[in-house]
Scaffold this motif. Structure first.
Motif, mmCIF file in Angstrom:
data_model
loop_
_atom_site.group_PDB
_atom_site.id
_atom_site.type_symbol
_atom_site.label_atom_id
_atom_site.label_comp_id
_atom_site.label_asym_id
_atom_site.label_seq_id
_atom_site.Cartn_x
_atom_site.Cartn_y
_atom_site.Cartn_z
ATOM 1 N N MET A 1 41.660 -39.196 36.196
ATOM 2 C CA MET A 1 40.687 -39.410 35.527
ATOM 3 C C MET A 1 39.961 -38.149 34.735
ATOM 4 O O MET A 1 39.776 -37.236 35.553
ATOM 5 C CB MET A 1 39.410 -40.367 35.830
ATOM 6 N N VAL A 2 39.569 -38.046 33.522
ATOM 7 C CA VAL A 2 39.130 -36.844 32.834
ATOM 8 C C VAL A 2 37.718 -37.213 32.454
ATOM 9 O O VAL A 2 37.650 -38.325 31.881
ATOM 10 C CB VAL A 2 39.821 -36.456 31.792
ATOM 11 N N THR A 3 36.664 -36.420 32.632
ATOM 12 C CA THR A 3 35.549 -36.521 32.170
ATOM 13 C C THR A 3 35.052 -35.808 30.932
ATOM 14 O O THR A 3 35.451 -34.581 30.979
ATOM 15 C CB THR A 3 34.292 -36.489 33.369
ATOM 16 N N VAL A 4 34.720 -36.291 29.802
ATOM 17 C CA VAL A 4 34.604 -35.401 28.513
ATOM 18 C C VAL A 4 33.064 -35.685 28.135
ATOM 19 O O VAL A 4 32.451 -36.809 28.173
ATOM 20 C CB VAL A 4 35.475 -35.907 27.116
ATOM 21 N N ARG A 5 32.181 -34.661 27.980
ATOM 22 C CA ARG A 5 30.748 -34.877 27.514
ATOM 23 C C ARG A 5 30.934 -34.401 25.906
ATOM 24 O O ARG A 5 31.378 -33.490 25.508
ATOM 25 C CB ARG A 5 29.998 -33.843 28.111
ATOM 26 N N VAL A 6 30.513 -35.444 25.143
ATOM 27 C CA VAL A 6 30.439 -35.220 23.696
ATOM 28 C C VAL A 6 28.520 -34.960 23.457
ATOM 29 O O VAL A 6 27.805 -35.944 23.871
ATOM 30 C CB VAL A 6 30.698 -36.667 22.932
ATOM 31 N N PHE A 7 28.440 -33.820 22.713
ATOM 32 C CA PHE A 7 27.080 -33.626 22.451
ATOM 33 C C PHE A 7 26.999 -33.820 20.907
ATOM 34 O O PHE A 7 27.550 -33.415 20.124
ATOM 35 C CB PHE A 7 26.883 -32.243 22.810
ATOM 36 N N ILE A 8 25.793 -34.642 20.634
ATOM 37 C CA ILE A 8 25.534 -34.900 19.296
ATOM 38 C C ILE A 8 24.332 -34.361 19.201
ATOM 39 O O ILE A 8 23.453 -35.186 19.407
ATOM 40 C CB ILE A 8 25.789 -36.598 19.230
ATOM 41 N N THR A 9 24.087 -33.769 17.838
ATOM 42 C CA THR A 9 22.937 -33.142 17.400
ATOM 43 C C THR A 9 22.761 -33.614 15.931
ATOM 44 O O THR A 9 23.524 -33.541 15.039
ATOM 45 C CB THR A 9 22.813 -31.653 17.453
ATOM 46 N N LEU A 10 21.620 -33.601 15.586
ATOM 47 C CA LEU A 10 20.963 -33.996 14.141
ATOM 48 C C LEU A 10 21.317 -32.787 13.350
ATOM 49 O O LEU A 10 20.939 -31.483 13.919
ATOM 50 C CB LEU A 10 19.465 -34.234 14.109
ATOM 51 N N LYS A 11 21.684 -32.646 12.161
ATOM 52 C CA LYS A 11 22.047 -31.656 11.426
ATOM 53 C C LYS A 11 20.705 -30.649 11.074
ATOM 54 O O LYS A 11 19.625 -31.168 11.269
ATOM 55 C CB LYS A 11 22.435 -31.927 9.861
ATOM 56 N N PRO A 12 20.925 -29.438 11.298
ATOM 57 C CA PRO A 12 19.697 -28.490 11.447
ATOM 58 C C PRO A 12 18.844 -28.626 10.304
ATOM 59 O O PRO A 12 17.528 -28.340 10.412
ATOM 60 C CB PRO A 12 20.409 -26.934 11.504
ATOM 61 N N SER A 13 19.296 -29.063 9.002
ATOM 62 C CA SER A 13 18.546 -29.158 7.819
ATOM 63 C C SER A 13 17.704 -30.252 7.798
ATOM 64 O O SER A 13 16.750 -30.554 7.063
ATOM 65 C CB SER A 13 19.586 -29.215 6.381
ATOM 66 N N LEU A 14 17.764 -31.219 8.734
ATOM 67 C CA LEU A 14 16.918 -32.625 8.930
ATOM 68 C C LEU A 14 16.012 -32.141 9.741
ATOM 69 O O LEU A 14 15.955 -32.046 10.816
ATOM 70 C CB LEU A 14 18.086 -33.952 9.080
ATOM 71 N N LEU A 15 14.876 -32.919 9.367
ATOM 72 C CA LEU A 15 13.532 -32.857 10.368
ATOM 73 C C LEU A 15 13.793 -34.044 11.199
ATOM 74 O O LEU A 15 14.202 -34.954 11.205
ATOM 75 C CB LEU A 15 12.447 -33.645 9.324
ATOM 76 N N ASP A 16 13.772 -33.328 12.637
ATOM 77 C CA ASP A 16 13.891 -34.372 13.602
ATOM 78 C C ASP A 16 12.239 -34.659 14.269
ATOM 79 O O ASP A 16 11.721 -33.878 14.854
ATOM 80 C CB ASP A 16 14.473 -33.536 15.063
ATOM 81 N N SER A 17 11.844 -35.669 13.604
ATOM 82 C CA SER A 17 10.556 -35.970 14.044
ATOM 83 C C SER A 17 10.277 -36.470 15.540
ATOM 84 O O SER A 17 9.112 -35.950 15.961
ATOM 85 C CB SER A 17 10.051 -37.242 13.278
ATOM 86 N N ALA A 18 11.208 -36.851 16.303
ATOM 87 C CA ALA A 18 10.860 -36.954 17.731
ATOM 88 C C ALA A 18 10.707 -35.626 18.426
ATOM 89 O O ALA A 18 9.988 -35.224 19.421
ATOM 90 C CB ALA A 18 12.306 -37.889 18.298
ATOM 91 N N GLY A 19 11.655 -34.646 17.860
ATOM 92 C CA GLY A 19 11.827 -33.381 18.427
ATOM 93 C C GLY A 19 10.318 -32.513 18.394
ATOM 94 O O GLY A 19 9.972 -32.013 19.137
ATOM 95 N N ARG A 20 9.937 -32.881 17.247
ATOM 96 C CA ARG A 20 8.744 -32.161 16.741
ATOM 97 C C ARG A 20 7.627 -32.818 17.653
ATOM 98 O O ARG A 20 6.662 -32.091 18.070
ATOM 99 C CB ARG A 20 8.410 -32.682 15.351
ATOM 100 N N THR A 21 7.787 -33.924 17.818
ATOM 101 C CA THR A 21 6.657 -34.517 18.724
ATOM 102 C C THR A 21 6.585 -33.997 20.265
ATOM 103 O O THR A 21 5.734 -33.661 20.700
ATOM 104 C CB THR A 21 6.692 -36.124 18.691
ATOM 105 N N VAL A 22 7.727 -33.725 20.747
ATOM 106 C CA VAL A 22 8.039 -33.201 21.993
ATOM 107 C C VAL A 22 7.563 -31.571 22.065
ATOM 108 O O VAL A 22 6.947 -31.641 23.087
ATOM 109 C CB VAL A 22 9.626 -33.215 22.343
#
Lengths: 227, 77
Positions: free
Chosen positions: B1-22
Motif C-alpha cells: 500500500m502507498v500513502t499519498v498526502r494531498v495538501f489543498i490550500t486556498l488561492k493566495p488572492s482569496l481572503l481566508d477568514s478562518a485563517g485570519r481569526t486564528v
C-alpha cells in the motif's frame, strides 16, 4: 408545470420548497432522490438548501457528483430552468453549472437575517422584469461569492449578476453586503440565463406570516421561465 | 500500500477568514510575531499502488476546486 426538488442526504429546505411551490406559487412539485438518474416528466429543477453530505470536503462538493447531477447538467444544457438556493447554489457552482464559488463569510459568523436584494440582470429571464427591491432571508455560514477577475468581468459585462445585496435604498454598500461577497453578488445566472443560483431563500419569504412574500417574485418566475 | 498526502490550500488572492481569526487568536495569546495564518486541508490517501495520473485526476475531479484552491501531493511511503 412540474418542478423536481432534488433531495440529497442533508438537504433541509426541501420541504419548505415543496410547500412554497405547491402552495403560494401554485405549481406541481415532487421530490427526486439524489440516486435517481432521470428527470423525465419535469419542467424545472429546484436544488434546495441544507447541508448536503454534512458540507464535507467543501459545501456542495460531494452532492455535485451525485448520480442525479449528470441529468441536471443535461437538463440545464437543454436550456430548461434550474434554480439552486443556498446549498443548492453551492452545489450548482461545484457542478460547474454556474461560475464562481462560495467561501466562509468574511466575518466568520453564521448569518441568519433578512437582506435586501436588487435584481440586476436585465438579460436573465429570472430577473428581467423584477424592478422592486426584495426582502428575503439568508441563512448561511459560507455564502461569500468569489471568482477570478476574468470571471467577474465577464459576469458584469454580460449582465449575468442576477442579484446583489443592497441597503434599503437599493445601493450596494459594505453595510448592505452581509458576507463580503465580491461586488455584493448574491446570485448569478449562467451564460444562457436559464440556471440561477442565489444564497438567499425565496421559499422562506412566501407567506405574510413569514414576514415577507417577496420570494414569490423569484419563485413565480419558474412558471414563465419554463413556459 | 502507498500513502499519498494531498495538501489543498486556498488561492493566495482569496481572503481566508478562518485563517485570519486564528492569527488574531494567536495575537491574543501574545504571539506578536504572527503576521498571518492560512488554513488548508490535508487528505491522506491510501492507495493499492501509486499512479501519478490517477492522483491528479482525483484532485481535479473532486478533492480540490480549481476556482478557489491550489493543491500539491507527495508520496509518503
Amino acid at each position: 408545470m412540474n418542478v423536481a426538488i432534488i433531495r440529497f442526504p442533508g438537504s433541509n429546505c426541501d420541504q419548505d420548497a415543496l410547500w412554497a411551490l405547491r402552495g403560494p406559487v401554485g405549481v406541481e412539485a415532487e421530490y427526486v432522490w439524489y440516486e435517481s438518474t432521470s428527470l423525465q416528466g419535469f419542467d424545472a429543477v429546484f436544488v434546495p438548501g441544507g447541508f448536503s453530505y454534512g458540507d464535507y470536503l467543501r459545501c456542495g462538493a460531494v452532492a455535485a457528483r451525485a448520480p442525479i447531477m449528470a441529468e441536471v447538467g443535461r437538463f440545464a444544457a437543454e436550456g430548461r430552468p434550474v434554480i439552486g438556493v443556498c446549498n443548492g447554489f453551492q452545489v450548482l457552482c461545484e457542478a460547474g453549472l454556474l461560475p464562481g464559488a462560495l467561501l466562509l463569510n468574511e466575518k466568520q459568523k453564521f448569518l441568519c437575517q433578512d437582506v435586501w436584494l436588487r435584481a440586476d440582470s436585465r438579460r436573465s429571464v429570472w430577473t428581467k422584469d423584477v424592478d422592486q427591491l426584495l426582502r428575503v432571508p439568508i441563512a448561511h455560514g459560507e455564502g461569500r461569492f468569489v471568482c477570478d477577475a476574468d470571471t467577474l468581468a465577464r459576469l458584469q459585462d454580460h449582465d449575468l449578476v442576477a442579484f446583489r445585496y443592497v441597503d434599503q435604498e437599493g445601493r450596494t454598500t459594505p453595510e448592505g453586503n452581509p458576507n463580503g461577497s465580491m461586488d455584493s453578488i448574491a446570485g448569478v445566472v449562467n451564460d444562457r440565463g436559464n440556471v440561477l443560483g442565489l444564497m438567499p431563500h425565496p421559499e422562506r419569504a412566501s407567506n405574510p406570516l413569514l414576514g415577507s412574500v417577496d420570494g414569490l417574485v423569484i419563485l413565480r418566475a419558474l412558471a414563465y421561465v419554463s413556459a | 500500500m502507498v500513502t499519498v498526502r494531498v495538501f489543498i490550500t486556498l488561492k493566495p488572492s482569496l481572503l481566508d477568514s478562518a485563517g485570519r481569526t486564528v492569527a488574531e487568536s494567536l495575537h491574543k495569546l501574545g504571539f506578536d510575531q504572527v503576521e498571518g495564518a492560512r488554513i488548508g486541508k490535508m487528505i491522506e490517501l491510501h492507495l493499492r499502488e501509486f499512479d501519478d495520473q490517477g492522483v491528479k485526476a482525483m484532485c481535479d475531479k473532486l478533492l480540490a476546486n480549481p476556482v478557489i484552491e491550489d493543491y500539491r501531493y507527495e508520496v509518503v511511503a
